[in-house]
Motif scaffolding. Structure first.
Motif, short mmCIF file in Angstrom:
data_model
loop_
_atom_site.label_atom_id
_atom_site.label_comp_id
_atom_site.label_asym_id
_atom_site.label_seq_id
_atom_site.Cartn_x
_atom_site.Cartn_y
_atom_site.Cartn_z
N GLN A 102 0.86 -1.19 0.00
CA GLN A 102 0.00 0.00 0.00
C GLN A 102 0.88 1.23 0.00
OE1 GLN A 102 -3.41 1.53 1.75
NE2 GLN A 102 -2.33 3.14 2.80
N HIS A 125 -2.53 -1.52 -3.07
CA HIS A 125 -3.51 -0.53 -2.65
C HIS A 125 -2.87 0.85 -2.76
CE1 HIS A 125 -6.27 -3.33 -0.08
NE2 HIS A 125 -6.26 -3.64 -1.35
N ASP A 183 -7.67 -0.42 -5.50
CA ASP A 183 -7.26 -1.80 -5.21
C ASP A 183 -6.91 -2.46 -6.55
OD1 ASP A 183 -6.97 -4.43 -4.30
OD2 ASP A 183 -9.12 -4.82 -4.47
#
Ligand SMILES: NC(=O)c1ccc[n+]([C@@H]2O[C@H](COP(=O)([O-])OP(=O)(O)OC[C@H]3O[C@@H](n4cnc5c(N)ncnc54)[C@H](OP(=O)(O)O)[C@@H]3O)[C@@H](O)[C@H]2O)c1
Length: 302
Positions: free
Chosen positions: A89, A252, A295
């Motif tokens: 992420q 992410h 995502d």
């Protein structure tokens, strides 16, 4: 996605409809179990497992619970025995920066995304950060904002660039969770002398000729320690290297409505010359307070 801590615990008016706060501990248990059969907290009629479709929610759940499950289902469905699954992420500005030019990154994203970050930590066996992030942020990498176990903390630092700077590092001093200093085997003795053998993961041939870490070697070494669900938390250089070396299953990207300008870059690597050759992964988008979470499924492309 309404992912604020307060809303996740809000009661529902209809007692038959179950909430995200009831679902969360079950999801953590599933994520940390080795096989579906190992899940200990699974009440009857909450979730079921089928080989072809993975985990499915049963019964009635409120909108937040449904969205929480939808977001984490890919992470839950991964269950190949012993194999590794890697998610990263990055929280970034509209113009693709993860920090200002001075390294200030607190906080690009809103509290909802911070909560999401801690949820990812709780669901993964290990959280990996680059040496630049440790130097800039001195992070703790714990799950203090959510219920759930801390991951093993992994500092990716092939040549011990953090050497001599770890006395004040939270991850080596707070006693909250295991920490590993991941380096090339050539620097093993020096690392052991500083933090002890049980905190060093020395990997043979981690460094290539151009001193770029071979991340598949790092993943294999973590896997051999039983750390198979891996979360790469930054910074931009480290996530970019994982992406460019095709070592990520999922990414992410939390995009915040802020413009930084000459900041530290997020994703940067040598890409294809032709636009037609650039990957277009399948994406889903979630609202997280002021931010949008993209995502990306990196094992598929359009
Ligand atoms: N917004 C977010 O999601 C997020 C997440 C994490 C971090 N951050 C921010 O990202 C920045 C760090 O990311 P990054 O991409 O620069 O690096 P990084 O990915 O964390 O770490 C790898 C890079 O750091 C270099 N490095 C090694 N030792 C260092 C040291 N002692 N001091 C500084 N750099 C060192 C490495 O160089 P070699 O390869 O030559 O060793 C490599 O280029 C920080 O400002 C942090 O606050 C943002």
């Amino acid at each position: 996605m309404n992912a604020s801590p307060q809303s996740a615990g809000s009661p529902t008016l209809n007692a038959d409809v179950r909430s995200a706060s009831g679902l969360w501990p079950i999801l953590v248990d599933i994520a940390r179990a080795r096989r579906p059969g190992d899940v200990s907290t699974l009440p009857m009629d909450t979730l079921t497992w089928a080989t072809d479709i993975g985990w499915q929610l049963q019964g009635r759940w409120d909108a937040q619970a449904l969205e929480l499950f939808d977001l984490f289902k890919p992470l839950l469905d991964f269950r190949a025995a012993g194999a590794a699954w890697v998610i990263a992420q990055l929280g970034q500005s509209l113009d693709g920066c993860v920090a200002t030019r001075t390294g200030d990154s607190s906080f690009i994203n809103g509290p909802e995304n911070l909560l999401h970050l801690h949820r990812l930590r709780a669901m993964c066996d290990a959280v990996i950060v680059g040496a630049g992030t440790v130097a800039a942020d001195n992070p703790r990498l714990t799950t203090r904002r959510v219920a759930g176990p801390h991951p093993t903390r992994v500092l990716l630092d092939p040549q011990l660039r953090l050497s001599g700077h770890l006395e004040s590092a939270h991850v080596f001093n707070d006693g909250q969770a295991p920490t590993l200093w991941l380096c090339d085997a050539r620097w093993r003795n020096e690392a052991v002398a500083q933090v002890g053998a049980d905190r060093v993961l020395a990997v043979r041939d981690l460094l290539g000729d151009d001193t770029t870490p071979r991340l598949a070697h790092a993943v294999t070494a973590l896997q051999s320690r039983g750390l198979t669900r891996l979360f790469v938390e930054g910074g931009g250089v480290t996530v970019s290297r994982f992406l460019a070396q095709r070592c990520l299953d999922r990414l992410h990207l939390a995009v915040a409505p802020i413009i930084i300008g000459d900041g530290r870059p997020g994703l940067r690597f040598e890409g294809p010359a032709r636009l037609a050759d650039c990957p277009r992964p399948h994406c889903r988008v979630y609202r997280m307070g002021p931010d949008h979470l993209w995502d990306l499924d990196l094992r598929t492309s359009a």
